[in-house]
Design an enzyme around this catalytic site. Sequence first.
Site, PDB file in Angstrom:
ATOM      1  N   LYS A 107       0.870  -1.179   0.000  1.00 11.16           N
ATOM      2  CA  LYS A 107       0.000   0.000   0.000  1.00 11.16           C
ATOM      3  C   LYS A 107       0.897   1.215   0.000  1.00 11.16           C
ATOM      4  CE  LYS A 107      -4.507   0.485   0.118  1.00 11.16           C
ATOM      5  NZ  LYS A 107      -5.506  -0.482  -0.349  1.00 11.16           N
TER       6      LYS A 107
HETATM    7  P1  NAD Z   1     -13.084   7.065  -2.727  1.00  7.39           P
HETATM    8  O1  NAD Z   1     -12.060   8.088  -2.443  1.00  7.39           O
HETATM    9  O2  NAD Z   1     -13.553   6.845  -4.111  1.00  7.39           O
HETATM   10  O3  NAD Z   1     -14.374   7.356  -1.825  1.00  7.39           O
HETATM   11  C1  NAD Z   1     -14.318   7.465  -0.436  1.00  7.39           C
HETATM   12  C2  NAD Z   1     -15.693   7.858   0.051  1.00  7.39           C
HETATM   13  O4  NAD Z   1     -15.713   7.835   1.487  1.00  7.39           O
HETATM   14  C3  NAD Z   1     -16.102   9.283  -0.362  1.00  7.39           C
HETATM   15  O5  NAD Z   1     -17.454   9.278  -0.751  1.00  7.39           O
HETATM   16  C4  NAD Z   1     -15.913  10.068   0.924  1.00  7.39           C
HETATM   17  O6  NAD Z   1     -16.745  11.205   0.998  1.00  7.39           O
HETATM   18  C5  NAD Z   1     -16.325   9.028   1.942  1.00  7.39           C
HETATM   19  N1  NAD Z   1     -15.882   9.332   3.292  1.00  7.39           N
HETATM   20  C6  NAD Z   1     -14.658   9.710   3.706  1.00  7.39           C
HETATM   21  N2  NAD Z   1     -14.678   9.949   5.030  1.00  7.39           N
HETATM   22  C7  NAD Z   1     -15.934   9.707   5.453  1.00  7.39           C
HETATM   23  C8  NAD Z   1     -16.590   9.770   6.694  1.00  7.39           C
HETATM   24  N3  NAD Z   1     -15.941  10.131   7.796  1.00  7.39           N
HETATM   25  N4  NAD Z   1     -17.902   9.441   6.756  1.00  7.39           N
HETATM   26  C9  NAD Z   1     -18.584   9.085   5.652  1.00  7.39           C
HETATM   27  N5  NAD Z   1     -18.013   9.000   4.443  1.00  7.39           N
HETATM   28  C10 NAD Z   1     -16.708   9.317   4.342  1.00  7.39           C
HETATM   29  O7  NAD Z   1     -12.518   5.710  -2.093  1.00  7.39           O
HETATM   30  P2  NAD Z   1     -12.887   4.206  -2.495  1.00  7.39           P
HETATM   31  O8  NAD Z   1     -11.934   3.758  -3.522  1.00  7.39           O
HETATM   32  O9  NAD Z   1     -14.349   4.086  -2.714  1.00  7.39           O
HETATM   33  O10 NAD Z   1     -12.481   3.443  -1.145  1.00  7.39           O
HETATM   34  C11 NAD Z   1     -13.357   3.352  -0.043  1.00  7.39           C
HETATM   35  C12 NAD Z   1     -12.874   2.234   0.868  1.00  7.39           C
HETATM   36  O11 NAD Z   1     -12.832   1.013   0.145  1.00  7.39           O
HETATM   37  C13 NAD Z   1     -11.463   2.407   1.442  1.00  7.39           C
HETATM   38  O12 NAD Z   1     -11.420   1.799   2.716  1.00  7.39           O
HETATM   39  C14 NAD Z   1     -10.606   1.624   0.473  1.00  7.39           C
HETATM   40  O13 NAD Z   1      -9.390   1.202   1.061  1.00  7.39           O
HETATM   41  C15 NAD Z   1     -11.529   0.452   0.214  1.00  7.39           C
HETATM   42  N6  NAD Z   1     -11.260  -0.291  -1.027  1.00  7.39           N
HETATM   43  C16 NAD Z   1     -11.290   0.327  -2.239  1.00  7.39           C
HETATM   44  C17 NAD Z   1     -11.070  -0.427  -3.389  1.00  7.39           C
HETATM   45  C18 NAD Z   1     -11.156   0.174  -4.765  1.00  7.39           C
HETATM   46  O14 NAD Z   1     -11.118  -0.596  -5.728  1.00  7.39           O
HETATM   47  N7  NAD Z   1     -11.302   1.475  -4.897  1.00  7.39           N
HETATM   48  C19 NAD Z   1     -10.807  -1.799  -3.293  1.00  7.39           C
HETATM   49  C20 NAD Z   1     -10.798  -2.394  -2.040  1.00  7.39           C
HETATM   50  C21 NAD Z   1     -11.037  -1.639  -0.908  1.00  7.39           C
END
Ligand code: NAD
Length: 419
Positions: A107
Site C-alpha cells: 500500500k
Molecule cells: P473514494 O475516495 O472513491 O471514496 C471514499 C468515500 O468515502 C467518499 O465518498 C468520501 O466522501 C467518503 N468518506 C470519507 N470519510 C468519510 C466519513 N468520515 N464518513 C462518511 N463517508 C466518508 O474511495 P474508495 O476507492 O471508494 O475506497 C473506499 C474504501 O474502500 C477504502 O477503505 C478503500 O481502502 C476500500 N477499497 C477500495 C477499493 C477500490 O477498488 N477502490 C478496493 C478495495 C477496498
Amino acid sequence: MTIYTGPVFDMARQQFRVIADHLDIPLDERERLLFPKRAVTVACPIHRDDGSVAVFHGYRVQHHLTRGPTKGGTRFSADLRIGEVAALAIWMSWKCALTNLPYGGAKGGVAVDPPSLSRHELENLSRRYMQEMIPFVGPHTDVMAPDMGTNEQVMAWFMDTYSMHQGRTVMEIVTGKPVASGGTEGRREATGRGVGFLVERACQKIGLNPSGATAVVQGFGNVGSVAMQSLAERGMRIIGVADHTACYYDPRGLNVNALLKHAAAKGVLAGFSNEVAFHPRELLAQKCDVLVPAAIERVIDADLATRLQCRILAEGANGPTTPEADEVLDQRRREVFVIPDILCNAGGVVVSYFEWVQDLQQLFWDEAEVMHRLYQVLHKAFQQVMARAEHDGVGHRTAAMAIGVERVRSAKNVRGLFP
Ligand code: NAD
C-alpha cells in the site's frame, strides 16, 4: 513501539494475534509474518500554481515478497500515516492469499487533501510521487493501484511517468488505469459489484430475499456508489447513504439514479436534499437488512456493534470494524452475518490482477469475461470461508484471515529462510 505504531496498525496487529493464536503459530514465526518487508518514505516537492514550492510526504509499504510481486492501492489523504499504510498492506496480503492471487500485499500514498490541489498540482504531485518510487517498484516487484483519493487519471499519470523513464510504454506497472491506456473493462466497477455479488450469496445463506430488502451504504466514492447501484439492481431499497459531506436517510427508499446524477455533477452528496438529512453516525445503527461501510477504517466500534440492526454487514471498506467491535459481533454471530473486508472488497484486487495479466499478454478480454471470472473467484473464496468457519467453529473474519495467513505462512515455510 515501531515506526508503524498507531491505531490502524495496532488493529492489524491485534487481528493477526487472534489468528496466530487460532492457528497455533509458534511465537518466533509471528514477527516474520506480520512485519512489512520494506517501507519507503519520500519527500515530494512540487511547484504550486502560485509559484511557491510545497513538499508532501509519500509512503509505500511492501508487506511480503513470498508469493510474487507486491500489489496494492495508493491513498491520497490528509492524515495519512505510515502505520495506516502498513496495516492496509498487511490486509492486502491476507486478501491476495485468500483469493489465491500470486501477490504479496502493498500500500502507499501521500499525506495530502486532494481537493486542496488544482488539477495541475495533482498531476505534478502524482508524477513526482511515482518518480520518487521508481527505484522500488516494477511490474514484477510492486504494482500500484488506486485507493481513496486517487482514480483512473492518477493511475494514467503514474503509468506515463514510469514509461517515460523506461523509454517505452509499460502498462503493467499500475492497475486501475483508464481502458484507453491499457486498463481493463470492469475494473472501476469491480469492487462495488463484488460487494453486490457477495451480499447476494449471503442472502442465500440466511434465506433473505434481496428483492425488497433494505440497505444502507456509507461512503459514496468508487466502492460505495457502485455497491449501492449493484444492490439496487438486485431489487434492494436503498434507505440510507452518506459521504464525508452529507448523510441522508429515508425508510421509503432514496432515489438511486438521482443520487448518482447529483454525485457525478457535484463530486459529493452535499446539496442533494434537505428533507432527508440525517445524523451520520446514527445512520449505521438504523434498522436495515444490509449495511455496507464503504468509506474509512474504524467506523464500527464496540458501542455501535452492540446497536447494529442489520442482518448482513458487508465490509466494502478496509478495516471498518475495530477488534473490540469484532468481539461483540462474534457474540452476535447468529444475528449479524459478517462478510469481512478481505473477502467483501476483494473484487478490486482480483480485477486488478486480471488487468495486469492482460497487460503482460497484450491480450484484452471483454467485460463479460472479466465479470464471469471475477464472480468465479469470489464464489470460491466465499465457499471456502463458509466451510472454514463451520469447520473451526469461528466467525467469518477469523476464517477468512486464517486461510490467508496460512497460505502466506506455508509459502514462507516451503521457501525457507535465506541464507
Ligand atoms: P473514494 O475516495 O472513491 O471514496 C471514499 C468515500 O468515502 C467518499 O465518498 C468520501 O466522501 C467518503 N468518506 C470519507 N470519510 C468519510 C466519513 N468520515 N464518513 C462518511 N463517508 C466518508 O474511495 P474508495 O476507492 O471508494 O475506497 C473506499 C474504501 O474502500 C477504502 O477503505 C478503500 O481502502 C476500500 N477499497 C477500495 C477499493 C477500490 O477498488 N477502490 C478496493 C478495495 C477496498
